[in-house]
Design a protein around this motif. Structure first.
Motif, short mmCIF file in Angstrom:
data_model
loop_
_atom_site.label_atom_id
_atom_site.label_comp_id
_atom_site.label_asym_id
_atom_site.label_seq_id
_atom_site.Cartn_x
_atom_site.Cartn_y
_atom_site.Cartn_z
N ASN A 244 2.39 -9.73 4.36
CA ASN A 244 3.47 -8.91 4.89
C ASN A 244 4.14 -8.12 3.76
OD1 ASN A 244 5.25 -7.84 6.69
ND2 ASN A 244 6.54 -9.65 6.86
N PRO A 245 3.44 -7.13 3.23
CA PRO A 245 4.01 -6.37 2.10
C PRO A 245 5.28 -5.63 2.52
CG PRO A 245 2.03 -5.31 2.92
CD PRO A 245 2.13 -6.61 3.64
N GLN A 248 5.20 0.36 2.70
CA GLN A 248 4.09 0.95 3.45
C GLN A 248 2.93 1.32 2.52
OE1 GLN A 248 3.99 1.05 6.82
NE2 GLN A 248 1.87 1.73 6.60
N THR A 250 1.96 -0.17 -0.16
CA THR A 250 1.22 -1.40 -0.48
C THR A 250 0.31 -1.75 0.69
OG1 THR A 250 3.22 -2.13 -1.63
CG2 THR A 250 1.46 -3.74 -1.37
N GLU A 251 0.90 -1.72 1.88
CA GLU A 251 0.15 -2.00 3.11
C GLU A 251 -1.07 -1.08 3.19
OE1 GLU A 251 1.47 -3.70 6.33
OE2 GLU A 251 -0.50 -3.31 7.17
N ASP A 252 -0.86 0.21 2.97
CA ASP A 252 -1.95 1.18 3.07
C ASP A 252 -3.02 0.90 2.04
OD1 ASP A 252 -0.67 2.35 5.15
OD2 ASP A 252 0.06 4.08 4.05
N SER A 255 -4.91 -2.39 2.83
CA SER A 255 -5.68 -2.26 4.08
C SER A 255 -6.78 -1.22 3.95
CB SER A 255 -4.75 -1.87 5.24
OG SER A 255 -3.66 -2.74 5.32
N ALA B 79 -2.69 -8.04 5.43
CA ALA B 79 -1.41 -7.52 5.92
C ALA B 79 -1.41 -7.36 7.45
CB ALA B 79 -1.08 -6.20 5.22
N ARG B 80 -1.04 -6.19 7.96
CA ARG B 80 -0.89 -6.03 9.41
C ARG B 80 -2.21 -6.25 10.15
NH1 ARG B 80 2.43 -1.28 12.39
NH2 ARG B 80 4.08 -2.27 11.21
#
Lengths: 259, 230
Positions: A244-245, A248, A250-252, A255, B79-80
């Motif tokens: 759960n970074p 956004q 980091t998430e991108d 992922s 993550a998500r």
């Protein structure tokens, strides 16, 4: 040297690193926890390796590189004028991407650093200890006189870790330590990192997100700023950063949306 | 020239998985409405069909689970994406259990087939409509990762609970006034209970939606006031 009382092995403060006029890493503040594994991840060219090398003044080997700000080790700035970079690199060792044993015997590879630093103890014992600590002893104990280059890639990398451990550092820096190895040798290196993190602080740069997720306690995500300088985007416990970074970007990145 | 997206395959797999989940959801809606309708109309043929349809729901659930595990193994999500895939496994299980509740209602219809009705069945179909409508919207919110909508849907659970309590009261009155109805009234209470549980499981799906969106695991249905009455 006295131990830091705040559980941090080393700390970057307002660190800027330049190659000539080019700002490669901008204004990094980063505290590395003692006897934990911290992974540095980020897209190509974001200054991960530059940041890693700043922790033991390795960037100075690049003629145009210069550093502003501080790197505090036991409360002392390692960039202060009176500090000897060779002493720094003894306390803060480094393992590189490609295993690079000396073209010497397995024994000499491990003994070398200690010997040139004037090690007074029993060298045989030191070699055995270091090879045991790097989980290589059982595989090489009967052929210590053979060339380090006769070993497999994974064994060579563990030999390099033994060589680093032999000079009794506090901190071990690892730059993509498993990227040239096959999956099994990679997992062995990761297990070894876990094992030696009981005694050493490890900072590892990796392109392999799963490796960072598997092996590290903390993760620092570096990204390219608008001016192409590397910036520390997010720093958290690995568990948080990969599930759960906070950011956004980091998430991108984790992922696979860019990088 | 086409630009290569690094996540093209992965995104397609996730979209397909969400489609499959929506299909499973609509199967559960169908079996629920069919089973309650069969009970209302005392249509044993329809009840038998609904009863057997549950097997298709079970198969679909395994299909989704298997696809989900394959994506986890091959894409190593983080993550998500990781939260979504872990939640799909959870939501598929919830849907499968809802299918079992509907099958239970169909079974009650078959058990009651030779007995005269106590009263016309009116409230159970309303409960079923409310519960399936909640489910429909909850799955929409889940695939859209809409945490706000998910949180709102759970508020409708009160209306289902209200109907459940009302059905209980009515059936209890029948049982007290005429003990020969106890058997049949019990069956209907059981059917109502199944529908009430179904709405509770919709709440679980909404909790998963919030988890996917925010990373926060929280219970939405904290019925403190219910506990206070005890």
């Amino acid at each position: 040297m006295s131990q830091t009382n705040n559980n941090h092995a080393i700390e970057a403060r307002n660190l800027n690193i330049y190659y000539g006029d080019f700002l490669a890493v901008r204004d990094v503040n980063l505290k590395i926890k003692q006897r934990k594994i911290t992974a540095i991840i980020g897209p190509s060219g974001c200054g991960k390796s530059t940041m890693l090398r700043a922790f033991n003044r390795m960037n100075e080997l690049v003629p145009t590189a210069h550093t502003e700000g501080e790197v505090l080790y036991h409360g002392k700035n390692i960039y202060a004028s009176e500090v000897d970079p060779v002493e720094v690199r003894c306390r803060i060792g480094m393992v590189f991407q490609k295993p690079n044993p000396f073209p010497k015997s397995i024994y000499e590879n491990v003994a070398w650093g200690a010997r040139i630093n004037g090690y007074q103890g029993n060298i045989d014992e030191l070699v055995e200890q270091s090879l045991r600590a790097s989980a290589l002893w059982n595989e090489v104990k009967d052929k210590l006189g053979q060339s380090g280059l006769s070993l497999s890639g994974g064994q060579q990398q563990r030999l390099c870790i033994a060589r680093t451990i032999a000079v009794k550092p506090d901190i071990i820096l690892m730059d993509e330590p498993a990227s040239a190895l096959d999956p099994i040798a990679t997992l062995k290196i990761e297990e070894l990192m876990r094992e030696i993190s009981k005694d050493y602080t490890i900072i590892v740069v990796t392109h392999n997100m799963q490796q960072a997720a598997r092996v590290s306690d903390f993760t620092a995500f570096f990204n390219l700023g608008e001016d192409r300088a590397g910036v520390l985007e997010e720093y958290d416990k690995t568990k948080n950063l990969f599930t759960n970074p906070a950011k956004q970007t980091t998430e991108d990145y984790i992922s696979g949306r860019f990088g | 020239m086409k630009t290569l997206s690094p996540r093209e395959t992965f995104d397609r797999q996730l979209a397909e998985l969400k489609d499959q989940l929506l299909i499973l959801g609509s199967m559960v809606e169908q079996i629920t409405l069919d089973a309650v309708d069969a009970l209302k109309c005392r249509d044993t043929e329809a009840a038998r069909r609904a009863y057997l349809y549950d097997q298709k729901i079970n198969d679909k659930r395994f299909e989704i689970e298997s696809a989900c595990i394959t994506i986890i193994a091959t894409q190593q999500p983080l993550a998500r994406d990781l939260r979504l895939l872990a939640s799909v496994l959870e939501v598929a299980t919830e849907l499968e259990r809802m299918g079992d509740y509907a099958k239970g209602v169909a079974r009650i219809c078959l058990l009651m087939k030779d007995q005269p009705p106590i009263k016309p069945i009116t409230d159970l179909p309303r409960m079923a409509e409310l519960a399936t409508d909640m489910l429909h919207r909850a799955l929409g919110a889940f695939v859209a990762t809409d945490a706000d909508q998910a949180a709102q849907i759970t508020e409708d659970d009160d209306a289902v609970d209200e109907l459940y309590n009302q059905i209980n009261r009515v059936l209890l009155t029948y049982m007290i006034s005429d003990p020969s109805t106890i058997d049949r009234a019990n069956y209907l209470t059981w059917a109502a209970h199944n529908l009430e549980r179904m709405a509770d499981r919709v709440t679980n799906i909404c909790e998963r939606t919030i988890y996917v969106a925010t990373g926060e695991m929280k219970e939405l249905d904290v019925s403190d006031d219910e506990l206070n009455k005890l």
